[in-house]
Design an enzyme around this catalytic site. Structure first.
Site, PDB file in Angstrom:
ATOM      1  N   ASN A   1       9.764   4.771   3.862  1.00 61.38           N
ATOM      2  CA  ASN A   1       9.240   4.284   4.983  1.00 61.38           C
ATOM      3  C   ASN A   1      10.633   3.301   5.665  1.00 61.38           C
ATOM      4  OD1 ASN A   1       6.570   4.334   5.326  1.00 61.38           O
ATOM      5  ND2 ASN A   1       6.568   3.966   2.951  1.00 61.38           N
TER       6      ASN A   1
ATOM      7  N   CYS B   1       5.415   9.663   1.889  1.00 62.31           N
ATOM      8  CA  CYS B   1       4.158  10.336   1.481  1.00 62.31           C
ATOM      9  C   CYS B   1       4.467  11.309   0.730  1.00 62.31           C
ATOM     10  CB  CYS B   1       3.867  11.090   2.853  1.00 62.31           C
ATOM     11  SG  CYS B   1       2.226  11.891   2.889  1.00 62.31           S
TER      12      CYS B   1
ATOM     13  N   HIS C   1       9.109   6.728   9.520  1.00 59.68           N
ATOM     14  CA  HIS C   1       9.658   6.901   8.483  1.00 59.68           C
ATOM     15  C   HIS C   1      11.194   7.082   8.703  1.00 59.68           C
ATOM     16  CE1 HIS C   1       6.178   8.037   5.462  1.00 59.68           C
ATOM     17  NE2 HIS C   1       6.174   6.986   6.016  1.00 59.68           N
TER      18      HIS C   1
ATOM     19  N   HIS D   1       3.939   3.714  12.935  1.00 60.80           N
ATOM     20  CA  HIS D   1       4.346   3.911  11.646  1.00 60.80           C
ATOM     21  C   HIS D   1       5.389   4.876  11.424  1.00 60.80           C
ATOM     22  CE1 HIS D   1       3.086   3.490   7.279  1.00 60.80           C
ATOM     23  NE2 HIS D   1       3.883   4.956   7.224  1.00 60.80           N
TER      24      HIS D   1
ATOM     25  N   ARG E   1       0.813  -1.187   0.108  1.00 64.25           N
ATOM     26  CA  ARG E   1      -0.039  -0.125   0.064  1.00 64.25           C
ATOM     27  C   ARG E   1       0.949   1.290   0.001  1.00 64.25           C
ATOM     28  NH1 ARG E   1      -0.537   4.791   2.461  1.00 64.25           N
ATOM     29  NH2 ARG E   1      -0.085   3.730   4.747  1.00 64.25           N
ATOM     30  N   ASP E   2       1.313   1.651   1.183  1.00 65.92           N
ATOM     31  CA  ASP E   2       2.384   2.647   1.116  1.00 65.92           C
ATOM     32  C   ASP E   2       3.429   2.873   0.292  1.00 65.92           C
ATOM     33  OD1 ASP E   2       3.712   4.962   2.037  1.00 65.92           O
ATOM     34  OD2 ASP E   2       3.473   4.493   4.380  1.00 65.92           O
TER      35      ASP E   2
HETATM   36 ZN    ZN Z   1       4.467   5.676   5.417  1.00 71.66          ZN
END
Ligand code: ZN
Length: 320
Positions: free
Chosen positions: A258, A249, A218, A216, A19-20
């Protein structure tokens, strides 16, 4: 819903690459390659994967097949299938597809929220209430876990500092709206180990320990692993990361990368904490995904350096 057992695991790695990662790369990965990635990740021991986002295909063509991917992943017994939803419409689709876990992001910076989700805090909280009602209308055994993700919790590229009090207030509002849990997200890579520890304790004092178990992070400024360690020491047990550090992002300029799953798993396994994940198999997943995304950068030190001589992982190696 048939949530898999989390026994024998000290920490839970939630892989967000499909996803990310894919959301933030220019390549569009074929559906078959995504399925192969999910299969290989599960075979490596990953038991939770955020497989997509229920956003309009015209906004994110990379994730246009999320519905099919969720349905596919749901057939893998023992895998928790997570999906991101921007609103209640997305949540309806995620529920219909059978996602075990749905995550609604709420950006603590309202400017970022307007840029990212095109919604004010009040509007996102209204969506959260609608989603919670939708879930409570389902039979008890088939309700997905509903998480409100506090993004830009450690700072914002538009507003700068985001106060801990504001994050705590929003965490309370999400829980009051009916979320099962909140998560902290360092969307912009502004966190440091001290702020991670402080904010976790602040949120716990507002909503209780059970309402925050995951983070979450980074690696924008190289503090990803240090921040993960701080979160671990504070007492969190779920960590999002992305294979090869794919993603970031797009609405936070400069925020790329990430936390790298391979390095995070290596850190925990070398510390004597079981992730349930086999590193050699994880490196094979990396090669598989690299072959499918030849134009993208993959990050991570451990896969390049290899495992130390005589390294014994905490998670026993699979025998077959
Ligand atoms: Zn992320």
């Amino acid at each position: 819903m048939d949530q898999p057992e989390k026994a024998n695991m000290d920490v839970l790695i939630s892989e967000v690459g499909p996803r990310d990662g894919l959301q933030n790369v220019s390549s569009i990965m074929p559906t078959a390659a995504k399925k192969a990635w999910i299969d290989a990740a599960f075979a490596a021991g990953i038991t939770e994967i955020e497989v997509g986002s229920f956003v309009p295909a015209k906004l994110l063509p990379q994730l246009a097949d999320t519905n099919e991917i969720v349905s596919y992943a749901r057939q893998i017994k023992g895998l928790t299938v997570a999906a991101l939803v921007p609103n209640s419409h997305g949540a309806r689709n995620a529920i219909d597809a059978g996602a075990h876990k749905i995550t609604l992001p709420l950006s603590c910076s309202e400017s970022h929220s307007k840029a990212n989700l095109r919604r004010t805090h009040a509007q996102v909280l209204a969506e959260a209430r609608t989603i919670a009602e939708m879930i409570s209308d389902l039979p008890a055994g088939s309700r997905p876990h509903f998480e409100g993700s506090l993004s830009t919790a450690f700072g914002c590229t538009i507003e700068g500092e985001v106060s801990e009090g504001k994050v705590a207030t929003l965490a309370e509002a999400l829980m009051e709206a009916g979320c099962d849990e909140v998560g902290l997200a360092d969307t912009t890579g502004y966190a440091n180990p001290s702020s991670v520890r402080r904010l976790i304790e602040r949120i716990w004092s507002s909503v209780g320990k059970e309402a925050l178990t995951g983070i979450h992070l980074h690696n924008t400024r190289g503090l990803g692993l240090a921040n993960a360690y701080a979160a671990l020491e504070a007492g969190l047990t779920t960590f999002d990361s992305s294979l090869g550090g794919l993603g970031g992002c797009p609405f936070a300029p400069g925020a790329s990368g990430n936390l790298v799953t391979e390095d995070l798993v290596y850190m925990f396994e070398s510390m004597g904490l079981s992730t349930g994940i086999d590193l050699e198999r994880l490196f094979a997943v990396r090669r598989l995904v690299q072959d499918a995304l030849v134009n993208e950068d993959f990050y991570g030190f451990t896969p390049e350096a290899g495992l130390p001589l005589g390294f014994t992982p905490t998670t026993p190696r699979p025998t077959n």
